[in-house]
Scaffold this active site. Structure first.
Site, PDB file in Angstrom:
ATOM      1  N   PHE A  22       0.866  -1.191   0.000  1.00 24.14           N
ATOM      2  CA  PHE A  22       0.000   0.000   0.000  1.00 24.14           C
ATOM      3  C   PHE A  22       0.908   1.249   0.000  1.00 24.14           C
ATOM      4  O   PHE A  22       1.871   1.320   0.754  1.00 24.14           O
ATOM      5  CB  PHE A  22      -0.875  -0.009   1.255  1.00 24.14           C
ATOM      6  CG  PHE A  22      -2.147   0.770   1.134  1.00 24.14           C
ATOM      7  CD1 PHE A  22      -3.350   0.130   0.888  1.00 24.14           C
ATOM      8  CD2 PHE A  22      -2.144   2.154   1.276  1.00 24.14           C
ATOM      9  CE1 PHE A  22      -4.535   0.855   0.779  1.00 24.14           C
ATOM     10  CE2 PHE A  22      -3.318   2.885   1.168  1.00 24.14           C
ATOM     11  CZ  PHE A  22      -4.518   2.236   0.928  1.00 24.14           C
ATOM     12  N   ALA A  56       0.000  -1.848   5.790  1.00 23.24           N
ATOM     13  CA  ALA A  56       0.641  -1.729   7.107  1.00 23.24           C
ATOM     14  C   ALA A  56      -0.078  -2.560   8.167  1.00 23.24           C
ATOM     15  O   ALA A  56       0.540  -3.046   9.112  1.00 23.24           O
ATOM     16  CB  ALA A  56       0.682  -0.265   7.520  1.00 23.24           C
ATOM     17  N   HIS A  88      -9.900   5.670   9.171  1.00 17.42           N
ATOM     18  CA  HIS A  88      -9.172   4.443   8.843  1.00 17.42           C
ATOM     19  C   HIS A  88      -7.693   4.584   9.218  1.00 17.42           C
ATOM     20  O   HIS A  88      -7.095   3.668   9.769  1.00 17.42           O
ATOM     21  CB  HIS A  88      -9.314   4.179   7.340  1.00 17.42           C
ATOM     22  CG  HIS A  88      -9.014   2.774   6.937  1.00 17.42           C
ATOM     23  ND1 HIS A  88      -9.763   1.707   7.353  1.00 17.42           N
ATOM     24  CD2 HIS A  88      -8.029   2.252   6.157  1.00 17.42           C
ATOM     25  CE1 HIS A  88      -9.263   0.592   6.846  1.00 17.42           C
ATOM     26  NE2 HIS A  88      -8.206   0.899   6.121  1.00 17.42           N
ATOM     27  N   ARG A 127      10.252  11.983   3.686  1.00 16.58           N
ATOM     28  CA  ARG A 127      10.904  11.026   4.608  1.00 16.58           C
ATOM     29  C   ARG A 127      11.276   9.723   3.910  1.00 16.58           C
ATOM     30  O   ARG A 127      11.634   8.746   4.564  1.00 16.58           O
ATOM     31  CB  ARG A 127       9.963  10.771   5.793  1.00 16.58           C
ATOM     32  CG  ARG A 127       9.842  11.977   6.687  1.00 16.58           C
ATOM     33  CD  ARG A 127       8.566  12.012   7.513  1.00 16.58           C
ATOM     34  NE  ARG A 127       8.550  13.218   8.357  1.00 16.58           N
ATOM     35  CZ  ARG A 127       8.255  14.442   7.919  1.00 16.58           C
ATOM     36  NH1 ARG A 127       7.947  14.643   6.649  1.00 16.58           N
ATOM     37  NH2 ARG A 127       8.274  15.473   8.743  1.00 16.58           N
TER      38      ARG A 127
END
Ligand code: INI
Length: 158
Positions: A22, A56, A88, A127
């Site tokens: 994802f 995740a 979510h 990041r």
């Protein structure tokens, strides 16, 4: 005296990278940096195994199984949870963080939390090799350091 190394070595150690598909425009960059960092620190190509999961939320169960195999000195979990319009995000992020932490504690193996939780895709990309570094690289360094630490501090009698 402080022990612990900022430049841990990885020769002879084996690492698993469990990576969520994802948001793979982010997670592929995390995984690439993690693999490169392990190799830079002496880990052989054959000693790094990448395992993909859907998202995740699935990282904790997969990490737990992989850690329990006894084949690795550390497991690195990589993912990107990006806030959307619904709650979510909060459920996925919280369950993932708790599950990854539990897996490491329960199995006595470093299970590294390399999961970005950001408000938007730009923060995630920052990041993942952008202005704010790369969480995949940081996670690989944490795995190397913890593998070294546990080798120095084997389980005691209690
Ligand atoms: N999974 C992620 O890895 N990141 C997200 O941002 C995300 N969002 O926002 O929905 C996400 N959802 C999927 C989830 O991890 C599971 O794969 C799915 O719910 C099936 O269990």
């Amino acid at each position: 005296m402080t022990t612990g190394s900022r430049e841990p070595r990885g020769e002879g150690r084996r690492f698993a990278i469990v990576v969520a598909r994802f948001n793979d425009f982010v997670t592929a960059r995390l995984a690439r940096a993690a693999v490169a960092t392990l190799h830079e620190h002496g880990v052989a190509e054959a000693d790094v195994e990448e395992i993909a999961v859907p998202g995740a939320f699935e990282l904790p169960l997969a990490a737990r199984r992989v850690a329990a195999s006894g084949r690795f000195h550390a497991v690195i979990c990589l993912g990107a949870v990006i806030r959307g319009e619904t709650p979510h995000f909060d459920f996925v992020a919280a369950e993932c963080a708790r599950g990854v932490a539990d897996a490491g504690r329960d199995l006595g193996l470093p299970v590294i939390f390399g999961v970005l939780t950001t408000d938007n895709p730009e923060q995630a990309m920052d990041r993942a090799g952008g202005a704010a570094g790369n969480k995949g690289r940081d996670s690989a360094l944490a795995a190397l350091e913890m593998a070294e630490l546990l080798a120095r501090w084997p389980e005691g009698a209690r």
